[in-house]
Design a protein around this motif. Structure first.
Motif, short mmCIF file in Angstrom:
data_model
loop_
_atom_site.label_atom_id
_atom_site.label_comp_id
_atom_site.label_asym_id
_atom_site.label_seq_id
_atom_site.Cartn_x
_atom_site.Cartn_y
_atom_site.Cartn_z
N VAL A 1 -0.86 -8.35 -1.61
CA VAL A 1 -0.58 -7.91 -0.24
C VAL A 1 -1.41 -6.69 0.12
CG1 VAL A 1 1.42 -6.59 -1.03
CG2 VAL A 1 1.25 -7.19 1.39
N THR A 2 -1.91 -6.69 1.35
CA THR A 2 -2.56 -5.53 1.94
C THR A 2 -1.65 -4.98 3.02
OG1 THR A 2 -4.78 -6.43 1.57
CG2 THR A 2 -4.57 -4.71 3.24
N ILE A 3 -1.41 -3.68 2.98
CA ILE A 3 -0.61 -3.03 4.02
C ILE A 3 -1.57 -2.41 5.03
CG2 ILE A 3 1.03 -1.19 4.55
CD1 ILE A 3 2.23 -1.57 1.79
N VAL A 4 -1.36 -2.70 6.29
CA VAL A 4 -2.20 -2.17 7.37
C VAL A 4 -1.35 -1.24 8.23
CG1 VAL A 4 -3.57 -2.72 9.42
CG2 VAL A 4 -3.71 -4.19 7.39
N ILE A 5 -1.80 0.00 8.36
CA ILE A 5 -1.16 1.00 9.22
C ILE A 5 -2.15 1.37 10.31
CG2 ILE A 5 -0.08 3.28 9.33
CD1 ILE A 5 0.30 3.04 6.23
N CYS A 6 -1.80 1.17 11.55
CA CYS A 6 -2.69 1.50 12.67
C CYS A 6 -2.26 2.82 13.30
CB CYS A 6 -2.68 0.38 13.71
SG CYS A 6 -3.24 -1.21 13.07
N ALA A 7 -3.23 3.69 13.56
CA ALA A 7 -2.95 5.01 14.14
C ALA A 7 -3.99 5.32 15.21
CB ALA A 7 -2.97 6.08 13.05
N VAL B 1 -5.61 2.15 6.46
CA VAL B 1 -5.22 2.89 7.65
C VAL B 1 -6.34 2.72 8.66
CG1 VAL B 1 -4.56 5.10 8.65
CG2 VAL B 1 -3.88 4.54 6.30
N VAL B 2 -6.05 2.03 9.75
CA VAL B 2 -7.06 1.74 10.76
C VAL B 2 -6.91 2.74 11.90
CG1 VAL B 2 -8.05 0.02 12.30
CG2 VAL B 2 -6.99 -0.70 10.14
N ILE B 3 -7.95 3.51 12.15
CA ILE B 3 -7.93 4.53 13.21
C ILE B 3 -8.51 3.92 14.49
CG2 ILE B 3 -8.63 6.84 13.88
CD1 ILE B 3 -6.76 6.68 11.43
N ASP B 4 -7.71 3.94 15.53
CA ASP B 4 -8.08 3.30 16.79
C ASP B 4 -8.85 4.27 17.69
OD1 ASP B 4 -8.27 1.63 18.97
OD2 ASP B 4 -6.15 1.76 19.52
N HIS B 5 -10.19 4.32 17.47
CA HIS B 5 -11.10 5.05 18.35
C HIS B 5 -10.70 6.52 18.52
CE1 HIS B 5 -13.29 1.39 19.56
NE2 HIS B 5 -12.12 0.81 19.40
#
Length: 332
Positions: A10-16, A44-48
């Motif tokens: 499993v990959t955990i994706v956290i968007c911020a 952890v995906v940083i949204d722009h």
């Protein structure tokens, strides 16, 4: 296909997207570190937000921090995580929702059944300044949480909740990812992208199931300004517009089935309970609680009607279904 009995990766994706949630984001990452079952990777995906990206990369070295490669918004950030994942399952957490230590273990247990496409869990609100007396638990969907009327044991549902959900990676890629015309964009409280993708997933896999497991718990921070009547009505209006978009994609019956049952059974009980409590003197806020339910229902319905009308106006953003070509289709 995953072997029955084998534990899926499993990959955990956290968007911020904002530095205003910095402390909350660190708490979420810490809750992931404390899981009883270790994920293969945490993204952890940083949204722009270049400042947030640089700040986070300087202090963490046990998670992968990336910038969103999609358009601004939650759906684009989630699709970036799907593009980069290399695991059986992708689990999503909000940047202000701390996971219980056995959260991941509880989600993964349901994937023993090959017919299960997605599993979501309970989202419990943690109110910054306490729950307002007029804000009944029936309306907790407004703040992205599980609401009264949802199953109390693991059950098949139409869709999972965005702050606490997981999917088979192959399913997300087969359906083309999250619809970029849906989902929250910064502080704009649009939504329903998880509803739409769950419906599309099941359409493509007859006999499959989406499961809600309330034992898989996350605690979602709710700031004080989201408990105001102003926010309740704004979010309700946006929910109506979002549901209109979804109904254009998958049809009214699929888009609104659970909502009709919710309106027929859960909300009337909430209104009568509030009025009864007020009349008996058990709770002076009861009348306000009943009034809030009626107002939210009215604003949501008005937003839906407005969204349906806008959908027929040529050139409007609600004029149709626009799902961007999946970026991972070129690398499969």
């Amino acid at each position: 296909m995953l072997d029955r009995g084998a534990r899926p990766s499993v990959t955990i994706v956290i968007c911020a997207y904002t530095e205003r949630r910095w402390d909350r984001l660190l708490d979420v990452i810490e809750s992931v570190r404390a899981q009883s079952v270790a994920p293969q990777e945490v993204l952890v995906v940083i949204d722009h937000n270049a400042g947030l990206y640089e700040r986070l990369t300087e202090i963490v070295d046990d998670v992968t921090v990336v910038e969103s490669s999609g358009p601004r918004g939650l759906s684009g950030a989630r699709n970036t995580g799907v593009l980069l994942a290399d695991s059986d399952i992708v689990a999503f957490l909000d940047d202000d929702a701390e996971a219980a230590p056995d959260w991941l273990q509880r989600l993964l247990a349901l994937y023993d059944d090959p017919d299960v496409l997605a599993v979501g869990g309970r989202v419990e609100p943690v109110w910054e300044t306490g729950r307002p007396g007029y804000f009944g638990e029936e309306l907790d969907w407004i703040v992205g949480c599980s609401h009264r009327g949802m199953p109390k044991v693991a059950s098949e549902v139409r869709n999972v909740i965005g702050a606490n959900m997981s999917f088979r990676l192959e399913v997300l890629r087969q359906v083309g990812g999250f619809n970029l015309s849906l989902g929250r964009q910064g502080t704009l409280p649009l939504g329903c992208e998880e509803t739409e993708i769950c419906i599309r997933s099941k359409i493509g896999s007859p006999g499959s199931r989406i499961v809600y497991e309330p034992a898989a718990l996350v605690r979602h921070h709710v700031p004080a300004d989201r408990g105001t009547l102003r926010y309740m009505l704004s979010r309700s209006w946006s929910e109506g517009i979002s549901k209109a978009q979804v109904s254009r994609v998958v049809g009214q019956k699929r888009a609104l089935g659970p909502e009709r049952r919710y309106v027929r059974s859960v909300l009337p009980r909430a209104v009568f309970s509030g009025i009864r409590d007020w009349g008996r003197g058990d709770n002076p806020q009861g009348l306000g609680r009943a009034g809030a339910v009626i107002a939210v229902l009215a604003w949501t319905a008005a937003g839906y009607v407005r969204g349906r009308r806008l959908a027929h106006v040529e050139g409007r953003p609600l004029s149709g279904t626009v799902i961007a070509r999946a970026p991972w289709s070129e690398v499969q």
